[in-house]
Design an enzyme around this catalytic site. Structure first.
Site, mmCIF file in Angstrom:
data_model
loop_
_atom_site.group_PDB
_atom_site.id
_atom_site.type_symbol
_atom_site.label_atom_id
_atom_site.label_comp_id
_atom_site.label_asym_id
_atom_site.label_seq_id
_atom_site.Cartn_x
_atom_site.Cartn_y
_atom_site.Cartn_z
ATOM 1 C CE LYS A 278 0.487 -3.534 3.147
ATOM 2 N NZ LYS A 278 -0.399 -2.678 4.029
ATOM 3 C CB THR B 94 -0.984 0.005 1.193
ATOM 4 O OG1 THR B 94 -0.268 -0.172 2.407
ATOM 5 C CG2 THR B 94 -2.017 -1.090 1.049
ATOM 6 C CB THR C 19 -0.908 -4.123 12.635
ATOM 7 O OG1 THR C 19 0.053 -4.589 13.541
ATOM 8 C CG2 THR C 19 -2.141 -3.709 13.341
ATOM 9 C CG ASN D 3 -0.729 8.205 7.847
ATOM 10 O OD1 ASN D 3 -1.401 7.328 7.321
ATOM 11 N ND2 ASN D 3 0.488 8.003 8.309
ATOM 12 C CB THR E 137 -8.906 13.224 0.643
ATOM 13 O OG1 THR E 137 -7.855 13.557 1.521
ATOM 14 C CG2 THR E 137 -10.124 12.897 1.448
ATOM 15 C CD GLU F 17 1.471 4.888 6.506
ATOM 16 O OE1 GLU F 17 0.673 4.424 5.682
ATOM 17 O OE2 GLU F 17 1.122 5.497 7.521
#
Lengths: 411, 411
Positions: free
Chosen positions: A187, A161, A198, A406, A411, A284
């Site tokens: 991943k 992702t 998770t 994040n 969006t 991330e």
């Protein structure tokens, strides 16, 4: 199969090894056009019914594919395939989500000539968006798994992702004089605070082992590997570690009484730890892998709990990003971990540099500590001096990019 | 004293009220030159022995001033003064830290003609740095407390670290036909995840109440206010809420059997909640206050636990920063809060907009939700539909500035 230079009985890393390396497994991934450019659909298949074991997220909100996978494994303890999509998590989609997960399973079974109960399903991506079945179903039909490094890599790509790189590992060793391989693809990236999981991790092996013993090994190892990483403290709805064993190495079936059981556990743990560290390093926005090792604890569980509390502290993570040897944030995290400690006997080292000894500040070189924190692997060692047990945890720094990713992911 | 328009028996906010408003209290703050420019030393004094109650951080690593304050309160349950420095936390400084805290207490007692046991000590700032006594001791001598809004504001300034604004509140009400005031000053900003505390808050009142009943009231209220805020999940080593009651309002002493006890609790809670929300709104790097209200829970404790888990999620916090109505991150946090829920009966609203109903996605206007998230106060409401209890928690968004501030705080 990848090149390997086995030394009898010695565990070693297999160059370019992955989930296809153990005998009996093929994999692939493709771009089903759910994502704009990157691959988004992958499969692993096994020539024979493989012993299956899985651990799932402890989040009470669980995505539909987890239930479908549980159901498949419950039927005889074996699997022949796992289908994975990325982009939509198929979580919190109500009845339509359950129906979609079953339809993915059925389509995979039909495409590869299997019974639906032979197929596990896994999804990762945004919660609360429906899987784009009109793209996924033809995608499943187009999958052509192979036993090559390129095809495993295509699978590894297809499950990502916000990850920035694929995560593959393979180790080999000897059991009963037979070479066995264990390969893994994972991943991670965000919503990572396994408890369990998770993240997704798929591990294949050609070792012969019954499902119940494979489950025992996986559960034990998960507590020391996948459950010891944290990116952001959020425990996802979708995550699982799935392990498949084809038995094609033809060793005598492994079980706790087998003379090589400990050696098998060690090799499987090596794969799981390597996967875990790759996930932590690619958190991330992360620029660094942080490893915390707590020693001198009453129990290994206590040591692990404190290690994870330290590596999960936002303040420690920003200090690592800023290369600030702020040991105060480390001892603060030790103090609120929930484990009873002696506040007067704590040593803290950052890299090789002792910064606190018996809970008193040490006059250390800030420059030397900063130089260690500028490396892309940061080591923090704590000695509590109240016992003989130790435990590690892994995480990453907290950076501007975590916020950027994040604040704008959906969006 | 600040202007006040008391309506008999009605609680109301006192404009420009603060810790000096209750009868008997004076305060001030000054620049002792520990920090470059901002004030760094403050004091509150009371004309008479004030009933004292305190709650402290649950972190096992506790700064030296906390022990000194405990010792002072243990002697008779009253205090006459509290001295506070900001810049160094006086935590994890070993014996020298304990000696420094006692010396601050002694100097304050001598300066104001008190017994050392009448004085509480509080510190906030960097862990593991020694208090700059050569600046603090002359600073204490120079303090000249007054009962004015300006002097309370000087105190409020002097206790700040990375805070961007002072935090002051005052409410008045009637008890036994006498007007009583409750004033508060707080600081927060980082390392805020009270359990208890992780911040400083000083509350004064002129109500008459014995120390043990003041402690009972404070402990009860802390669970619903200060313990319900989180900035970054880190529980500090230094934090305390200290409440002082002068008794100068001359009401009949408050206790649980007093007809106005519930009304006093309500007024004190109003001050503590206002302080908590000010701390949350001014979290490090924050641009928004986030209030989460969980309803339909089995117990108020469960509701509070889930509220705090949601408001503490890094993923939710970055989504709020990015004005992304990502309810998936909210339900994910509900699922890992540790409270047993029914995964099928959850409603989630962002502002007035329902996004999930009975755990099924609702077709809502993304534009309307984004518009709500652009406000500087964001409201999230969850209904679990499994009970009749509710509970709130407060936090803030996670922004680039949180990372900037904490990557560079110490160096």
């Amino acid at each position: 199969m990848a090149s390997s230079t086995t030394t009898s009985g010695q565990m070693h890393r297999v160059t370019d090894g992955s989930v296809h390396t153990p005998l009996g497994f093929k994999a692939t991934g493709l771009h089903a056009k759910v994502k704009r450019k990157r691959k988004d659909l992958g499969v692993i298949v096994c020539d024979v019914p493989a012993s299956a074991a899985a651990v799932y997220t402890l989040n009470q909100i669980q995505a539909a594919p987890l239930d479908v996978t549980r159901e498949s494994i419950a039927e005889g303890g074996t699997l022949r395939a796992v289908i994975v999509n990325s982009g939509q998590a198929n979580a919190v989609m109500g009845k339509v989500g359950v129906a979609d997960a079953y339809e993915m399973r059925d389509k995979t079974a039909k495409t590869f000539g299997l019974d639906p109960r032979d197929v596990a399903v896994s999804s990762t991506g945004t919660i609360g968006e429906r899987v784009q079945m009109e793209k996924i179903l033809p995608g499943i039909e187009a999958l052509q798994p192979e036993a090559t490094a390129a095809s495993s890599n295509a699978f590894a790509e297809s499950i990502l992702t916000t990850d920035t790189c694929t995560k593959e590992t393979c180790y080999a060793t000897e059991i009963d004089g037979k070479t066995i391989h264990i390969g893994g693809v994972a991943k991670g990236s965000g919503m990572i605070h396994p408890n369990m999981a998770t993240m997704l991790s798929f591990v294949t092996t050609d070792a012969a082992i019954a499902p119940e013993h494979l489950q025992q090994a996986l559960s034990e190892i998960t507590d020391r590997t996948y459950n010891r990483i944290t990116i952001d403290g959020d425990t996802s709805t979708n995550d699982m570690v799935l392990t498949l064993a084809s038995g094609k190495a033809e060793n005598k079936p492994l079980h706790p009484g087998h003379p090589d059981w400990a050696h098998f556990i060690q090799t499987l743990e090596c794969v799981c730890e390597a996967q875990s560290k790759q996930i932590a390093r690619d958190g991330e926005g992360a620029t660094k892998l942080v490893e915390v090792n707590v020693k001198g604890a009453p129990t290994a569980e206590d040591a692990g709990k404190i290690s994870k509390q330290i590596v999960g502290s936002d303040l420690l993570k920003t200090a690592v990003f800023g290369t600030d040897g702020n040991w105060g944030r480390i001892i603060c995290a030790i103090g609120y971990s929930g484990v009873t400690i002696d506040p007067e006997t704590i040593d803290i080292a950052i890299g090789p540099h002792l910064t606190l000894s018996q809970s008193e500040p040490v006059d250390f070189s800030e420059e030397a500590v900063t130089a260690h924190l500028e490396q892309d692997e940061v080591f923090i060692e704590v000695d509590l001096h109240i016992g003989d047990s130790s435990g590690k945890a892994w995480g990453c720094d907290l950076t501007y990019d975590y916020v950027r990713i994040n604040a704008g992911y959906r969006t």
